[in-house]
Design an enzyme around this catalytic site. Structure first.
Site, short mmCIF file in Angstrom:
data_model
loop_
_atom_site.label_atom_id
_atom_site.label_comp_id
_atom_site.label_asym_id
_atom_site.label_seq_id
_atom_site.Cartn_x
_atom_site.Cartn_y
_atom_site.Cartn_z
N CYS A 205 38.85 -30.55 20.70
CA CYS A 205 39.70 -30.82 21.74
C CYS A 205 39.73 -32.36 22.16
CB CYS A 205 39.51 -30.06 22.84
SG CYS A 205 37.84 -30.19 23.50
N SER A 233 34.47 -34.43 17.66
CA SER A 233 35.80 -34.96 18.29
C SER A 233 35.48 -36.08 19.13
CB SER A 233 36.10 -33.77 19.00
OG SER A 233 37.53 -33.90 19.68
N ARG A 234 34.83 -35.89 20.35
CA ARG A 234 34.18 -37.10 20.91
C ARG A 234 33.09 -36.88 21.45
NH1 ARG A 234 37.37 -39.68 18.48
NH2 ARG A 234 39.21 -40.83 18.97
N ASP A 258 28.99 -35.93 14.95
CA ASP A 258 29.58 -36.96 14.25
C ASP A 258 29.83 -38.19 15.27
OD1 ASP A 258 30.99 -38.58 12.01
OD2 ASP A 258 32.82 -38.19 12.79
N GLU A 263 27.84 -43.78 21.77
CA GLU A 263 28.12 -44.43 20.55
C GLU A 263 28.53 -45.94 20.22
OE1 GLU A 263 30.90 -41.39 18.43
OE2 GLU A 263 32.26 -43.21 18.33
P1 NAD Z 1 45.57 -32.26 18.67
O1 NAD Z 1 46.29 -33.09 19.65
O2 NAD Z 1 46.42 -32.07 17.41
O3 NAD Z 1 44.81 -31.17 19.21
C1 NAD Z 1 44.00 -31.18 20.21
C2 NAD Z 1 44.24 -29.74 20.94
O4 NAD Z 1 43.26 -29.77 21.90
C3 NAD Z 1 45.44 -29.42 21.29
O5 NAD Z 1 45.85 -28.13 20.69
C4 NAD Z 1 45.31 -29.22 22.92
O6 NAD Z 1 45.97 -28.21 23.37
C5 NAD Z 1 43.79 -29.20 22.98
N1 NAD Z 1 43.38 -29.23 24.24
C6 NAD Z 1 43.51 -30.23 25.18
N2 NAD Z 1 42.98 -30.01 26.33
C7 NAD Z 1 42.01 -29.17 26.19
C8 NAD Z 1 41.24 -28.42 27.10
N3 NAD Z 1 41.02 -28.94 28.12
N4 NAD Z 1 40.60 -27.32 26.53
C9 NAD Z 1 40.90 -26.71 25.42
N5 NAD Z 1 41.86 -27.46 24.36
C10 NAD Z 1 42.46 -28.64 24.85
O7 NAD Z 1 44.33 -33.60 18.27
P2 NAD Z 1 43.59 -33.25 16.62
O8 NAD Z 1 44.51 -34.55 15.65
O9 NAD Z 1 43.62 -32.09 16.29
O10 NAD Z 1 42.34 -34.19 16.96
C11 NAD Z 1 41.44 -33.60 17.76
C12 NAD Z 1 40.38 -34.41 18.34
O11 NAD Z 1 39.58 -35.02 17.11
C13 NAD Z 1 40.85 -35.81 18.89
O12 NAD Z 1 41.13 -35.72 20.09
C14 NAD Z 1 39.94 -36.82 18.79
O13 NAD Z 1 39.08 -36.95 19.79
C15 NAD Z 1 39.04 -36.14 17.37
N6 NAD Z 1 38.89 -36.98 16.12
C16 NAD Z 1 37.69 -37.30 15.47
C17 NAD Z 1 37.89 -37.98 14.47
C18 NAD Z 1 36.59 -38.46 13.80
O14 NAD Z 1 36.56 -39.37 12.90
N7 NAD Z 1 35.31 -37.96 14.14
C19 NAD Z 1 38.92 -38.60 13.92
C20 NAD Z 1 40.22 -38.14 14.30
C21 NAD Z 1 40.28 -37.42 15.60
#
Ligand code: NAD
Length: 337
Positions: A205, A233-234, A258, A263
Protein backbone atom coordinates in the site's frame (compact mmCIF):
# COMPACT_ATOMS: atom_id res chain seq x y z
CA UNK A 1 11.41 22.26 -22.42
CA UNK A 2 14.34 22.95 -20.07
CA UNK A 3 14.30 20.39 -17.27
CA UNK A 4 16.49 20.37 -14.15
CA UNK A 5 16.86 16.68 -13.34
CA UNK A 6 17.90 15.98 -9.74
CA UNK A 7 19.33 12.90 -8.01
CA UNK A 8 20.70 11.49 -11.23
CA UNK A 9 23.05 8.53 -11.39
CA UNK A 10 24.82 7.42 -14.57
CA UNK A 11 22.04 4.91 -15.30
CA UNK A 12 19.36 7.64 -15.02
CA UNK A 13 21.25 9.81 -17.46
CA UNK A 14 21.71 6.93 -19.93
CA UNK A 15 18.06 5.98 -19.96
CA UNK A 16 16.79 9.59 -19.92
CA UNK A 17 19.03 10.56 -22.83
CA UNK A 18 17.83 7.57 -24.84
CA UNK A 19 14.17 8.37 -24.09
CA UNK A 20 14.74 12.04 -24.88
CA UNK A 21 15.67 11.27 -28.50
CA UNK A 22 12.00 11.38 -29.40
CA UNK A 23 11.11 14.31 -27.11
CA UNK A 24 13.99 16.74 -27.61
CA UNK A 25 13.86 18.37 -24.19
CA UNK A 26 16.84 20.25 -22.83
CA UNK A 27 17.90 18.13 -19.86
CA UNK A 28 20.38 19.37 -17.28
CA UNK A 29 21.48 16.68 -14.86
CA UNK A 30 22.30 17.31 -11.23
CA UNK A 31 23.77 14.59 -9.02
CA UNK A 32 22.51 16.48 -5.97
CA UNK A 33 19.32 15.48 -4.23
CA UNK A 34 16.49 17.97 -4.49
CA UNK A 35 15.63 19.79 -1.27
CA UNK A 36 15.37 23.37 0.00
CA UNK A 37 19.18 23.73 -0.05
CA UNK A 38 19.63 22.58 -3.63
CA UNK A 39 16.40 24.04 -5.06
CA UNK A 40 18.20 27.27 -6.16
CA UNK A 41 20.08 25.14 -8.74
CA UNK A 42 16.78 24.94 -10.61
CA UNK A 43 16.46 28.71 -11.01
CA UNK A 44 14.77 29.57 -14.31
CA UNK A 45 14.03 25.95 -15.26
CA UNK A 46 10.32 25.66 -16.14
CA UNK A 47 10.41 21.98 -15.18
CA UNK A 48 12.07 20.19 -12.27
CA UNK A 49 12.37 16.41 -12.20
CA UNK A 50 12.91 14.55 -8.91
CA UNK A 51 13.21 11.02 -7.49
CA UNK A 52 11.84 9.16 -4.45
CA UNK A 53 14.17 10.39 -1.72
CA UNK A 54 14.16 14.02 -2.79
CA UNK A 55 12.30 16.37 -0.49
CA UNK A 56 9.81 18.63 -2.23
CA UNK A 57 8.65 20.31 0.95
CA UNK A 58 6.96 23.72 1.16
CA UNK A 59 10.24 25.60 1.36
CA UNK A 60 11.80 23.87 -1.65
CA UNK A 61 8.63 24.35 -3.70
CA UNK A 62 8.46 28.05 -2.82
CA UNK A 63 12.03 28.48 -4.06
CA UNK A 64 11.47 26.86 -7.44
CA UNK A 65 8.05 28.48 -7.97
CA UNK A 66 9.52 31.91 -7.24
CA UNK A 67 12.19 31.29 -9.90
CA UNK A 68 9.77 30.33 -12.66
CA UNK A 69 9.21 26.58 -12.32
CA UNK A 70 5.74 25.45 -13.38
CA UNK A 71 6.10 21.66 -13.50
CA UNK A 72 7.35 19.11 -10.99
CA UNK A 73 7.90 15.81 -12.82
CA UNK A 74 8.28 12.84 -10.48
CA UNK A 75 10.31 9.83 -11.64
CA UNK A 76 8.23 7.72 -9.26
CA UNK A 77 4.75 6.41 -8.58
CA UNK A 78 4.83 7.45 -4.91
CA UNK A 79 4.33 11.15 -4.09
CA UNK A 80 4.62 11.13 -0.29
CA UNK A 81 7.78 13.27 -0.66
CA UNK A 82 5.87 16.20 -2.19
CA UNK A 83 3.85 18.82 -0.31
CA UNK A 84 0.92 18.62 -2.72
CA UNK A 85 -1.11 21.32 -0.99
CA UNK A 86 1.78 23.76 -1.26
CA UNK A 87 2.30 22.79 -4.91
CA UNK A 88 -1.38 23.54 -5.60
CA UNK A 89 -1.20 26.86 -3.76
CA UNK A 90 1.83 27.84 -5.83
CA UNK A 91 0.21 26.77 -9.10
CA UNK A 92 2.76 24.02 -9.68
CA UNK A 93 1.60 21.01 -11.68
CA UNK A 94 2.82 17.67 -10.31
CA UNK A 95 2.99 14.70 -12.69
CA UNK A 96 4.09 11.20 -11.75
CA UNK A 97 4.76 7.80 -13.30
CA UNK A 98 1.84 5.77 -11.97
CA UNK A 99 3.05 2.42 -13.29
CA UNK A 100 6.32 1.39 -14.84
CA UNK A 101 6.82 -2.24 -14.05
CA UNK A 102 4.81 -3.64 -11.21
CA UNK A 103 6.52 -6.96 -12.02
CA UNK A 104 9.90 -5.56 -10.96
CA UNK A 105 8.75 -4.80 -7.40
CA UNK A 106 6.58 -7.90 -7.02
CA UNK A 107 9.41 -10.16 -8.23
CA UNK A 108 11.87 -8.50 -5.83
CA UNK A 109 9.49 -9.17 -2.94
CA UNK A 110 9.44 -12.85 -3.95
CA UNK A 111 13.25 -12.77 -4.15
CA UNK A 112 13.43 -11.54 -0.57
CA UNK A 113 11.07 -14.31 0.56
CA UNK A 114 13.07 -17.08 -1.14
CA UNK A 115 16.38 -15.71 0.11
CA UNK A 116 15.20 -15.35 3.70
CA UNK A 117 13.49 -18.72 3.77
CA UNK A 118 16.30 -20.79 2.24
CA UNK A 119 19.02 -18.55 3.75
CA UNK A 120 20.69 -18.12 0.40
CA UNK A 121 22.54 -15.03 1.66
CA UNK A 122 24.19 -17.16 4.34
CA UNK A 123 24.77 -20.16 2.07
CA UNK A 124 26.51 -17.93 -0.48
CA UNK A 125 29.09 -16.83 2.09
CA UNK A 126 29.54 -20.27 3.60
CA UNK A 127 30.28 -22.00 0.31
CA UNK A 128 32.80 -19.34 -0.67
CA UNK A 129 34.65 -20.07 2.58
CA UNK A 130 34.62 -23.82 1.97
CA UNK A 131 31.93 -24.42 4.58
CA UNK A 132 29.42 -26.87 3.17
CA UNK A 133 27.61 -27.61 6.45
CA UNK A 134 23.82 -27.37 6.32
CA UNK A 135 23.21 -26.74 10.01
CA UNK A 136 21.29 -23.47 10.34
CA UNK A 137 20.16 -23.37 6.70
CA UNK A 138 16.87 -25.26 7.01
CA UNK A 139 13.89 -23.55 5.38
CA UNK A 140 10.21 -24.38 4.97
CA UNK A 141 8.00 -25.29 2.00
CA UNK A 142 6.32 -22.15 0.74
CA UNK A 143 3.70 -24.35 -0.90
CA UNK A 144 0.46 -24.31 1.11
CA UNK A 145 1.48 -21.36 3.29
CA UNK A 146 -0.80 -18.37 3.85
CA UNK A 147 0.38 -15.05 2.49
CA UNK A 148 -1.11 -11.73 3.62
CA UNK A 149 -1.06 -8.95 1.01
CA UNK A 150 -1.69 -5.44 2.32
CA UNK A 151 -2.60 -3.20 -0.61
CA UNK A 152 -3.92 -5.02 -3.67
CA UNK A 153 -3.19 -2.47 -6.38
CA UNK A 154 -0.96 -3.19 -9.36
CA UNK A 155 2.03 -4.55 -7.43
CA UNK A 156 0.11 -6.31 -4.67
CA UNK A 157 -2.01 -8.26 -7.16
CA UNK A 158 0.99 -9.40 -9.20
CA UNK A 159 2.80 -10.36 -6.02
CA UNK A 160 -0.27 -12.34 -4.88
CA UNK A 161 -0.46 -14.10 -8.25
CA UNK A 162 3.21 -15.08 -8.03
CA UNK A 163 2.67 -16.49 -4.54
CA UNK A 164 -0.43 -18.36 -5.73
CA UNK A 165 1.91 -19.92 -8.29
CA UNK A 166 3.81 -21.42 -5.35
CA UNK A 167 0.55 -22.91 -4.06
CA UNK A 168 -0.10 -20.32 -1.33
CA UNK A 169 -3.45 -19.09 -0.03
CA UNK A 170 -3.81 -15.33 -0.27
CA UNK A 171 -5.39 -13.17 2.40
CA UNK A 172 -5.81 -9.62 1.17
CA UNK A 173 -6.49 -6.28 2.79
CA UNK A 174 -7.20 -3.04 0.96
CA UNK A 175 -9.22 0.08 1.66
CA UNK A 176 -10.92 -0.60 -1.67
CA UNK A 177 -11.19 -4.38 -2.18
CA UNK A 178 -11.02 -5.39 -5.82
CA UNK A 179 -13.82 -7.78 -6.87
CA UNK A 180 -11.90 -9.01 -9.90
CA UNK A 181 -8.90 -9.85 -7.77
CA UNK A 182 -11.11 -11.58 -5.19
CA UNK A 183 -12.48 -13.73 -8.03
CA UNK A 184 -8.94 -14.97 -8.71
CA UNK A 185 -8.97 -16.73 -5.35
CA UNK A 186 -7.66 -14.07 -2.95
CA UNK A 187 -9.78 -13.70 0.19
CA UNK A 188 -10.32 -10.18 1.51
CA UNK A 189 -10.25 -10.03 5.31
CA UNK A 190 -9.77 -7.29 7.91
CA UNK A 191 -6.30 -6.49 9.18
CA UNK A 192 -6.48 -8.41 12.49
CA UNK A 193 -7.53 -11.57 10.60
CA UNK A 194 -4.75 -11.09 8.07
CA UNK A 195 -2.18 -10.57 10.83
CA UNK A 196 -3.39 -13.58 12.83
CA UNK A 197 -3.42 -16.08 9.96
CA UNK A 198 -0.54 -15.18 7.64
CA UNK A 199 2.80 -16.98 7.55
CA UNK A 200 4.20 -14.28 5.27
CA UNK A 201 2.98 -10.65 5.19
CA UNK A 202 3.94 -8.31 2.36
CA UNK A 203 3.20 -4.58 2.21
CA UNK A 204 2.05 -3.03 -1.07
CA UNK A 205 0.00 0.00 0.00
CA UNK A 206 1.17 3.61 -0.37
CA UNK A 207 2.48 5.68 2.53
CA UNK A 208 -0.34 7.94 3.71
CA UNK A 209 -1.27 9.34 7.13
CA UNK A 210 -3.49 6.22 7.58
CA UNK A 211 -0.77 3.71 6.68
CA UNK A 212 2.08 5.41 8.58
CA UNK A 213 3.46 2.71 10.96
CA UNK A 214 0.72 0.28 9.96
CA UNK A 215 3.19 -2.29 11.27
CA UNK A 216 3.55 -1.31 14.92
CA UNK A 217 3.69 -3.04 18.31
CA UNK A 218 -0.04 -3.82 18.21
CA UNK A 219 0.10 -5.26 14.70
CA UNK A 220 3.11 -7.44 15.52
CA UNK A 221 1.38 -8.69 18.64
CA UNK A 222 -1.49 -10.01 16.45
CA UNK A 223 0.86 -11.95 14.13
CA UNK A 224 1.84 -15.63 14.17
CA UNK A 225 5.02 -16.45 16.06
CA UNK A 226 7.87 -16.57 13.54
CA UNK A 227 6.03 -14.63 10.83
CA UNK A 228 7.93 -13.40 7.77
CA UNK A 229 7.46 -9.67 7.08
CA UNK A 230 8.33 -8.10 3.72
CA UNK A 231 8.28 -4.38 2.94
CA UNK A 232 9.04 -3.24 -0.61
CA UNK A 233 6.63 -0.31 -0.42
CA UNK A 234 7.67 2.64 1.76
CA UNK A 235 9.87 2.59 4.87
CA UNK A 236 7.54 4.46 7.19
CA UNK A 237 4.84 1.81 6.86
CA UNK A 238 6.93 -0.02 9.44
CA UNK A 239 7.87 1.18 12.91
CA UNK A 240 11.48 -0.01 12.89
CA UNK A 241 11.85 -0.02 16.69
CA UNK A 242 8.76 -2.24 16.93
CA UNK A 243 10.11 -4.77 14.42
CA UNK A 244 13.46 -4.84 16.20
CA UNK A 245 11.61 -5.75 19.41
CA UNK A 246 9.66 -8.37 17.42
CA UNK A 247 12.88 -9.83 16.01
CA UNK A 248 14.47 -9.99 19.48
CA UNK A 249 11.48 -11.87 20.91
CA UNK A 250 11.30 -14.24 17.92
CA UNK A 251 7.77 -13.09 17.07
CA UNK A 252 9.15 -11.93 13.72
CA UNK A 253 11.07 -14.86 12.29
CA UNK A 254 12.21 -13.18 9.09
CA UNK A 255 12.35 -9.60 7.88
CA UNK A 256 12.95 -8.48 4.30
CA UNK A 257 13.15 -4.74 3.65
CA UNK A 258 13.77 -2.85 0.44
CA UNK A 259 12.79 0.42 2.09
CA UNK A 260 13.55 1.99 5.45
CA UNK A 261 12.01 4.96 7.24
CA UNK A 262 15.25 6.96 7.38
CA UNK A 263 16.56 5.74 4.04
CA UNK A 264 17.07 9.20 2.56
CA UNK A 265 20.21 9.50 4.71
CA UNK A 266 21.61 6.22 3.37
CA UNK A 267 20.22 4.73 0.20
CA UNK A 268 21.47 5.26 -3.37
CA UNK A 269 24.95 6.29 -2.13
CA UNK A 270 28.18 4.33 -1.61
CA UNK A 271 28.83 4.78 2.11
CA UNK A 272 31.16 1.79 2.40
CA UNK A 273 34.02 3.87 3.80
CA UNK A 274 31.86 5.97 6.13
CA UNK A 275 30.78 5.42 9.71
CA UNK A 276 27.02 4.97 9.56
CA UNK A 277 25.46 6.99 12.36
CA UNK A 278 22.00 5.43 12.29
CA UNK A 279 22.10 2.97 15.21
CA UNK A 280 18.59 1.65 14.56
CA UNK A 281 19.52 0.71 10.99
CA UNK A 282 22.80 -0.82 12.14
CA UNK A 283 20.95 -2.92 14.74
CA UNK A 284 18.73 -4.28 11.98
CA UNK A 285 21.79 -5.49 10.09
CA UNK A 286 23.01 -7.54 13.06
CA UNK A 287 20.15 -10.06 12.76
CA UNK A 288 20.91 -13.17 10.69
CA UNK A 289 17.25 -13.36 9.65
CA UNK A 290 17.06 -9.84 8.22
CA UNK A 291 17.82 -8.81 4.65
CA UNK A 292 17.88 -5.18 3.61
CA UNK A 293 18.22 -4.05 0.01
CA UNK A 294 18.66 -0.36 -0.78
CA UNK A 295 15.39 0.54 -2.54
CA UNK A 296 16.25 -1.50 -5.60
CA UNK A 297 12.96 -3.34 -6.11
CA UNK A 298 12.08 -1.10 -9.06
CA UNK A 299 15.52 -1.45 -10.60
CA UNK A 300 15.07 -3.49 -13.77
CA UNK A 301 15.85 -2.38 -17.32
CA UNK A 302 12.18 -2.44 -18.23
CA UNK A 303 11.16 -0.35 -15.23
CA UNK A 304 13.89 2.30 -15.61
CA UNK A 305 13.17 2.58 -19.34
CA UNK A 306 9.44 3.03 -18.64
CA UNK A 307 10.10 5.56 -15.86
CA UNK A 308 12.23 7.68 -18.17
CA UNK A 309 9.84 7.44 -21.12
CA UNK A 310 6.76 8.33 -19.06
CA UNK A 311 8.57 11.15 -17.27
CA UNK A 312 9.54 12.80 -20.54
CA UNK A 313 6.08 12.18 -22.05
CA UNK A 314 4.65 13.92 -18.99
CA UNK A 315 6.92 16.90 -19.66
CA UNK A 316 5.86 16.94 -23.33
CA UNK A 317 2.15 16.76 -22.39
CA UNK A 318 2.58 19.65 -20.00
CA UNK A 319 4.44 21.70 -22.60
CA UNK A 320 1.64 21.11 -25.11
CA UNK A 321 -1.08 21.97 -22.57
CA UNK A 322 -2.49 18.43 -22.56
CA UNK A 323 -4.35 17.51 -19.37
CA UNK A 324 -2.56 14.46 -18.02
CA UNK A 325 -4.05 11.46 -16.27
CA UNK A 326 -0.72 11.30 -14.42
CA UNK A 327 -1.35 14.52 -12.52
CA UNK A 328 -1.31 14.23 -8.71
CA UNK A 329 -3.39 16.68 -6.74
CA UNK A 330 -3.69 17.55 -3.07
CA UNK A 331 -6.11 15.04 -1.44
CA UNK A 332 -9.04 17.43 -0.89
CA UNK A 333 -8.92 18.47 -4.54
CA UNK A 334 -8.67 14.96 -5.96
CA UNK A 335 -11.89 13.59 -7.41
CA UNK A 336 -11.02 10.06 -6.33
CA UNK A 337 -8.07 8.66 -4.47
P1 NAD B 1 -1.38 1.13 -6.55
O1 NAD B 1 -1.89 2.52 -6.39
O2 NAD B 1 -1.70 0.39 -7.81
O3 NAD B 1 -1.92 0.23 -5.33
C1 NAD B 1 -1.92 0.66 -4.01
C2 NAD B 1 -3.08 -0.04 -3.30
O4 NAD B 1 -3.04 0.31 -1.91
C3 NAD B 1 -4.46 0.38 -3.84
O5 NAD B 1 -5.24 -0.75 -4.13
C4 NAD B 1 -5.06 1.19 -2.69
O6 NAD B 1 -6.47 1.07 -2.60
C5 NAD B 1 -4.37 0.54 -1.50
N1 NAD B 1 -4.42 1.37 -0.30
C6 NAD B 1 -4.39 2.72 -0.20
N2 NAD B 1 -4.49 3.09 1.09
C7 NAD B 1 -4.58 1.95 1.81
C8 NAD B 1 -4.74 1.67 3.18
N3 NAD B 1 -4.84 2.66 4.09
N4 NAD B 1 -4.79 0.37 3.57
C9 NAD B 1 -4.74 -0.62 2.67
N5 NAD B 1 -4.60 -0.43 1.33
C10 NAD B 1 -4.54 0.85 0.92
O7 NAD B 1 0.17 1.20 -6.29
P2 NAD B 1 1.29 0.15 -6.75
O8 NAD B 1 1.81 0.55 -8.08
O9 NAD B 1 0.81 -1.23 -6.54
O10 NAD B 1 2.45 0.51 -5.70
C11 NAD B 1 2.30 0.20 -4.33
C12 NAD B 1 3.39 0.91 -3.57
O11 NAD B 1 4.65 0.32 -3.89
C13 NAD B 1 3.58 2.39 -3.93
O12 NAD B 1 2.72 3.20 -3.17
C14 NAD B 1 5.02 2.65 -3.57
O13 NAD B 1 5.08 3.12 -2.25
C15 NAD B 1 5.67 1.26 -3.61
N6 NAD B 1 6.72 1.15 -4.64
C16 NAD B 1 7.95 0.76 -4.26
C17 NAD B 1 8.96 0.62 -5.21
C18 NAD B 1 10.35 0.13 -4.84
O14 NAD B 1 11.27 0.23 -5.65
N7 NAD B 1 10.58 -0.42 -3.66
C19 NAD B 1 8.68 0.92 -6.55
C20 NAD B 1 7.39 1.30 -6.90
C21 NAD B 1 6.40 1.42 -5.95
Amino acid sequence: MRVAVFSTKPYDRRFLEAANEKHGHELEFFAAEFNANTAPLAADFPAVCIFVNDNADAKALEIIASRGTKLLALRSAGFNHVDLQKAADLGLTVLRVPAYSPYAVAEHAVGLILTLNRKIHRAYNRVREGNFALEGLMGFDIHDRTVGVIGTGKIGQIFGNLMQGFGCQILAYDLYPNAEYAASGAKYVDLPELFANSDIISLHCPLTPETYHIINDWAIEQMKHGVMLINTSRGALVNTEAVIAGLKSGKIGYLGLDVYEQEENLFFEDLSTEIIQDDVFQRLLTFPNVIVTGHQAFFTEEAVRNICETTLSNVSDFEQGITSKNEVKAPQKAAAK
